[in-house]
Motif scaffolding. Structure first.
Motif, PDB file in Angstrom:
ATOM      1  N   ALA A   1       0.275  17.783  -7.919  1.00 60.46           N
ATOM      2  CA  ALA A   1      -0.887  18.077  -8.753  1.00 60.46           C
ATOM      3  C   ALA A   1      -0.655  17.632 -10.195  1.00 60.46           C
ATOM      4  O   ALA A   1      -1.574  17.129 -10.853  1.00 60.46           O
ATOM      5  CB  ALA A   1      -1.198  19.574  -8.710  1.00 60.46           C
ATOM      6  N   ILE A   2       0.564  17.821 -10.696  1.00 60.51           N
ATOM      7  CA  ILE A   2       0.894  17.379 -12.058  1.00 60.51           C
ATOM      8  C   ILE A   2       0.726  15.867 -12.174  1.00 60.51           C
ATOM      9  O   ILE A   2       0.119  15.357 -13.134  1.00 60.51           O
ATOM     10  CB  ILE A   2       2.324  17.801 -12.429  1.00 60.51           C
ATOM     11  CG1 ILE A   2       2.378  19.318 -12.644  1.00 60.51           C
ATOM     12  CG2 ILE A   2       2.798  17.072 -13.689  1.00 60.51           C
ATOM     13  CD1 ILE A   2       3.782  19.859 -12.834  1.00 60.51           C
ATOM     14  N   ARG A   3       1.236  15.132 -11.202  1.00 62.84           N
ATOM     15  CA  ARG A   3       1.104  13.676 -11.242  1.00 62.84           C
ATOM     16  C   ARG A   3      -0.364  13.260 -11.197  1.00 62.84           C
ATOM     17  O   ARG A   3      -0.786  12.331 -11.896  1.00 62.84           O
ATOM     18  CB  ARG A   3       1.877  13.049 -10.085  1.00 62.84           C
ATOM     19  CG  ARG A   3       3.385  13.110 -10.244  1.00 62.84           C
ATOM     20  CD  ARG A   3       4.080  12.171  -9.281  1.00 62.84           C
ATOM     21  NE  ARG A   3       3.912  12.580  -7.902  1.00 62.84           N
ATOM     22  CZ  ARG A   3       4.737  13.385  -7.245  1.00 62.84           C
ATOM     23  NH1 ARG A   3       5.793  13.902  -7.873  1.00 62.84           N
ATOM     24  NH2 ARG A   3       4.527  13.696  -5.985  1.00 62.84           N
ATOM     25  N   ALA A   4      -1.144  13.966 -10.381  1.00 62.72           N
ATOM     26  CA  ALA A   4      -2.568  13.644 -10.282  1.00 62.72           C
ATOM     27  C   ALA A   4      -3.276  13.896 -11.622  1.00 62.72           C
ATOM     28  O   ALA A   4      -4.087  13.077 -12.068  1.00 62.72           O
ATOM     29  CB  ALA A   4      -3.217  14.485  -9.178  1.00 62.72           C
ATOM     30  N   ILE A   5      -2.964  15.023 -12.261  1.00 68.60           N
ATOM     31  CA  ILE A   5      -3.589  15.349 -13.542  1.00 68.60           C
ATOM     32  C   ILE A   5      -3.248  14.297 -14.592  1.00 68.60           C
ATOM     33  O   ILE A   5      -4.110  13.837 -15.341  1.00 68.60           O
ATOM     34  CB  ILE A   5      -3.154  16.752 -13.999  1.00 68.60           C
ATOM     35  CG1 ILE A   5      -3.791  17.820 -13.094  1.00 68.60           C
ATOM     36  CG2 ILE A   5      -3.535  16.996 -15.461  1.00 68.60           C
ATOM     37  CD1 ILE A   5      -3.249  19.220 -13.315  1.00 68.60           C
ATOM     38  N   ILE A   6      -1.993  13.902 -14.654  1.00 68.26           N
ATOM     39  CA  ILE A   6      -1.557  12.895 -15.625  1.00 68.26           C
ATOM     40  C   ILE A   6      -2.243  11.554 -15.361  1.00 68.26           C
ATOM     41  O   ILE A   6      -2.583  10.816 -16.300  1.00 68.26           O
ATOM     42  CB  ILE A   6      -0.027  12.747 -15.579  1.00 68.26           C
ATOM     43  CG1 ILE A   6       0.622  14.009 -16.147  1.00 68.26           C
ATOM     44  CG2 ILE A   6       0.440  11.516 -16.353  1.00 68.26           C
ATOM     45  CD1 ILE A   6       2.119  14.052 -16.007  1.00 68.26           C
ATOM     46  N   ASN A   7      -2.510  11.267 -14.099  1.00 69.27           N
ATOM     47  CA  ASN A   7      -3.166  10.010 -13.734  1.00 69.27           C
ATOM     48  C   ASN A   7      -4.683  10.093 -13.781  1.00 69.27           C
ATOM     49  O   ASN A   7      -5.375   9.137 -13.406  1.00 69.27           O
ATOM     50  CB  ASN A   7      -2.722   9.572 -12.335  1.00 69.27           C
ATOM     51  CG  ASN A   7      -1.260   9.162 -12.298  1.00 69.27           C
ATOM     52  OD1 ASN A   7      -0.720   8.664 -13.285  1.00 69.27           O
ATOM     53  ND2 ASN A   7      -0.612   9.389 -11.162  1.00 69.27           N
TER      54      ASN A   7
ATOM     55  N   PHE B   1      -5.114  23.392 -20.842  1.00 72.01           N
ATOM     56  CA  PHE B   1      -4.242  23.385 -19.666  1.00 72.01           C
ATOM     57  C   PHE B   1      -3.718  21.985 -19.382  1.00 72.01           C
ATOM     58  O   PHE B   1      -2.510  21.790 -19.154  1.00 72.01           O
ATOM     59  CB  PHE B   1      -5.003  23.933 -18.459  1.00 72.01           C
ATOM     60  CG  PHE B   1      -4.361  23.634 -17.136  1.00 72.01           C
ATOM     61  CD1 PHE B   1      -3.158  24.224 -16.784  1.00 72.01           C
ATOM     62  CD2 PHE B   1      -4.957  22.750 -16.240  1.00 72.01           C
ATOM     63  CE1 PHE B   1      -2.554  23.944 -15.564  1.00 72.01           C
ATOM     64  CE2 PHE B   1      -4.362  22.470 -15.031  1.00 72.01           C
ATOM     65  CZ  PHE B   1      -3.162  23.063 -14.694  1.00 72.01           C
ATOM     66  N   VAL B   2      -4.610  21.002 -19.392  1.00 73.22           N
ATOM     67  CA  VAL B   2      -4.201  19.617 -19.138  1.00 73.22           C
ATOM     68  C   VAL B   2      -3.186  19.162 -20.182  1.00 73.22           C
ATOM     69  O   VAL B   2      -2.170  18.525 -19.847  1.00 73.22           O
ATOM     70  CB  VAL B   2      -5.432  18.684 -19.130  1.00 73.22           C
ATOM     71  CG1 VAL B   2      -4.997  17.214 -19.110  1.00 73.22           C
ATOM     72  CG2 VAL B   2      -6.326  18.989 -17.932  1.00 73.22           C
ATOM     73  N   ASP B   3      -3.426  19.507 -21.448  1.00 71.07           N
ATOM     74  CA  ASP B   3      -2.476  19.139 -22.505  1.00 71.07           C
ATOM     75  C   ASP B   3      -1.112  19.774 -22.264  1.00 71.07           C
ATOM     76  O   ASP B   3      -0.065  19.147 -22.485  1.00 71.07           O
ATOM     77  CB  ASP B   3      -3.013  19.569 -23.872  1.00 71.07           C
ATOM     78  CG  ASP B   3      -4.187  18.713 -24.334  1.00 71.07           C
ATOM     79  OD1 ASP B   3      -4.374  17.617 -23.775  1.00 71.07           O
ATOM     80  OD2 ASP B   3      -4.923  19.151 -25.240  1.00 71.07           O
ATOM     81  N   SER B   4      -1.120  21.019 -21.809  1.00 76.43           N
ATOM     82  CA  SER B   4       0.153  21.704 -21.556  1.00 76.43           C
ATOM     83  C   SER B   4       0.894  21.063 -20.399  1.00 76.43           C
ATOM     84  O   SER B   4       2.129  20.952 -20.418  1.00 76.43           O
ATOM     85  CB  SER B   4      -0.087  23.189 -21.280  1.00 76.43           C
ATOM     86  OG  SER B   4      -0.641  23.402 -19.992  1.00 76.43           O
ATOM     87  N   VAL B   5       0.158  20.628 -19.378  1.00 77.44           N
ATOM     88  CA  VAL B   5       0.786  19.951 -18.239  1.00 77.44           C
ATOM     89  C   VAL B   5       1.431  18.652 -18.698  1.00 77.44           C
ATOM     90  O   VAL B   5       2.587  18.349 -18.366  1.00 77.44           O
ATOM     91  CB  VAL B   5      -0.258  19.673 -17.137  1.00 77.44           C
ATOM     92  CG1 VAL B   5       0.308  18.706 -16.085  1.00 77.44           C
ATOM     93  CG2 VAL B   5      -0.685  20.966 -16.463  1.00 77.44           C
TER      94      VAL B   5
ATOM     95  N   ARG C   1      12.477  14.129 -14.701  1.00 74.04           N
ATOM     96  CA  ARG C   1      11.622  14.430 -13.554  1.00 74.04           C
ATOM     97  C   ARG C   1      11.036  13.138 -13.007  1.00 74.04           C
ATOM     98  O   ARG C   1      10.519  12.309 -13.748  1.00 74.04           O
ATOM     99  CB  ARG C   1      10.485  15.379 -13.978  1.00 74.04           C
ATOM    100  CG  ARG C   1       9.529  15.712 -12.841  1.00 74.04           C
ATOM    101  CD  ARG C   1       8.424  16.635 -13.313  1.00 74.04           C
ATOM    102  NE  ARG C   1       8.963  17.967 -13.553  1.00 74.04           N
ATOM    103  CZ  ARG C   1       8.240  18.941 -14.124  1.00 74.04           C
ATOM    104  NH1 ARG C   1       7.034  18.717 -14.535  1.00 74.04           N
ATOM    105  NH2 ARG C   1       8.775  20.121 -14.298  1.00 74.04           N
ATOM    106  N   LYS C   2      11.100  12.969 -11.711  1.00 73.76           N
ATOM    107  CA  LYS C   2      10.596  11.734 -11.098  1.00 73.76           C
ATOM    108  C   LYS C   2       9.083  11.695 -11.191  1.00 73.76           C
ATOM    109  O   LYS C   2       8.414  12.711 -11.005  1.00 73.76           O
ATOM    110  CB  LYS C   2      11.022  11.674  -9.614  1.00 73.76           C
ATOM    111  CG  LYS C   2      12.544  11.532  -9.445  1.00 73.76           C
ATOM    112  CD  LYS C   2      12.888  11.415  -7.980  1.00 73.76           C
ATOM    113  CE  LYS C   2      14.395  11.274  -7.796  1.00 73.76           C
ATOM    114  NZ  LYS C   2      14.769  11.157  -6.372  1.00 73.76           N
ATOM    115  N   PRO C   3       8.507  10.519 -11.477  1.00 71.31           N
ATOM    116  CA  PRO C   3       7.053  10.400 -11.590  1.00 71.31           C
ATOM    117  C   PRO C   3       6.375  10.548 -10.239  1.00 71.31           C
ATOM    118  O   PRO C   3       7.013  10.413  -9.206  1.00 71.31           O
ATOM    119  CB  PRO C   3       6.859   8.991 -12.161  1.00 71.31           C
ATOM    120  CG  PRO C   3       8.068   8.239 -11.694  1.00 71.31           C
ATOM    121  CD  PRO C   3       9.204   9.251 -11.693  1.00 71.31           C
TER     122      PRO C   3
END
Length: 313
Positions: free
Chosen positions: A212-218, A297-301, A311-313
């Motif tokens: 989910a973190i990778r998805a949010i960043i993308n 929230f997105v900024d904190s992630v 951490r691996k992407p």
């Protein structure tokens, strides 16, 4: 997962064993009346409910569930009348009994209010019957008209039973307080499902937090406009796949409770259980609308992820 059908609501004692221990009669409605209601409106109710998370109003009113077929073949468990089972499902019903009190206590503690009336759990033993009664036959559990239905597949996955039971009871708790008509206008689906996962620890296991973190960043993120007039009615309407929707919703609810504190989060719950509209209750509790809190929230992630270069992407 949850789907609510047309009905009304009535408060009760909150004591979860005060329910008739024979047949499936409702504490407040006669069996003949239930049969007439179920025979008269099942198709209408199912169509109306498709895509809804909750529907109801904040003021307590008498309650009745609308099933898609006759349910009077269910048998009340002799030792616990809150649990009704199909022939062949007694063993699973007995497992439910072992877990039910703890699940009820967990929901009441996290929701900060007792159930208004006895909970009721239908344990299915026949996959065909469950598919007929459940709007989502591939799920392990579903809430329909305030009634909790458990799939027979849980007999083969006992390790999942506690989480699914607690998750659906979290939905049933909201139904008792908000009713089952129009409450989807009070609770957006991301909050109802995300909070149910937080309470139960179940329902978002197919997507990890790292995914989910990778998805949010993308840029693959929930679409949260904060406009109740454009409230999405299903997970895909939020712009992500269903399993990603559950995980990101859960993470956002966890962020709200962690970032703003339990007192403010409890204030939000009190306002919601009091029947306030979600958008107004959210601003009153947290001092900002949903889209602003989501951006935080997105900024904190992103900040946390960038702060962990190994951490691996």
């Amino acid at each position: 997962m949850i789907l609510f059908l047309v009905g009304l609501h009535r408060p009760g004692s909150g004591k979860n064993r005060d329910i008739p221990r024979s047949g499936t009669a409702s504490p407040t409605w006669s069996l003949p009346l239930l049969r007439r209601v179920r025979a008269a409106i099942p198709l209408f109710a199912l169509v109306l409910a498709t895509g809804m998370l909750l529907s109801g109003c904040g003021s307590p009113k008498p309650s009745v569930a609308a099933a898609t077929g006759p349910m009077d073949h269910f048998i009340a468990l002799e030792s616990d009348g809150r649990i009704l089972y199909e022939a062949g499902g007694k063993a699973l019903a007995a497992r439910v009994q072992q877990l039910l009190d703890d699940a009820v206590s967990t929901v009441e503690r996290r929701h900060r209010l007792p159930f208004l009336r006895p909970v009721r759990v239908h344990v299915f033993a026949n996959a065909r019957t469950f598919a007929r009664e459940s709007p989502s036959p591939n799920t392990a559990g579903v809430t329909v008209g305030g009634e909790l239905y458990l799939s027979p597949r849980l007999a083969e996955a006992p390790e999942k039973l506690s989480g699914i039971l607690t998750h659906e009871l979290a939905h049933q708790h909201f139904t008792q307080y908000l009713g089952v008509r129009n409450a989807y206008e009070i609770l957006p689906r991301w909050f109802a499902e995300g909070f149910a996962v937080v309470v139960s620890g179940a329902g978002a296991d197919r997507v990890s937090e790292q995914e989910a973190i990778r998805a949010i960043i993308n840029g693959e993120q929930l679409y949260l406009s904060g406009d109740p007039r454009s409230l999405p009615t299903n997970s895909r309407s939020y712009g992500v796949q269903p399993h990603m929707f559950y995980r990101q919703s859960t993470m956002f609810v966890e962020f709200l409770e962690r970032n703003y504190g339990e007192e403010k989060f409890g204030n939000l719950l009190r306002r919601l259980f009091g029947g306030e509209r979600f958008d107004g209750a959210f601003v009153a509790a947290f001092g900002r609308p949903v889209p602003i809190a989501w951006s935080e929230f997105v900024d904190s992630v992103k900040t946390t992820h960038l702060a962990e270069p190994d951490r691996k992407p």
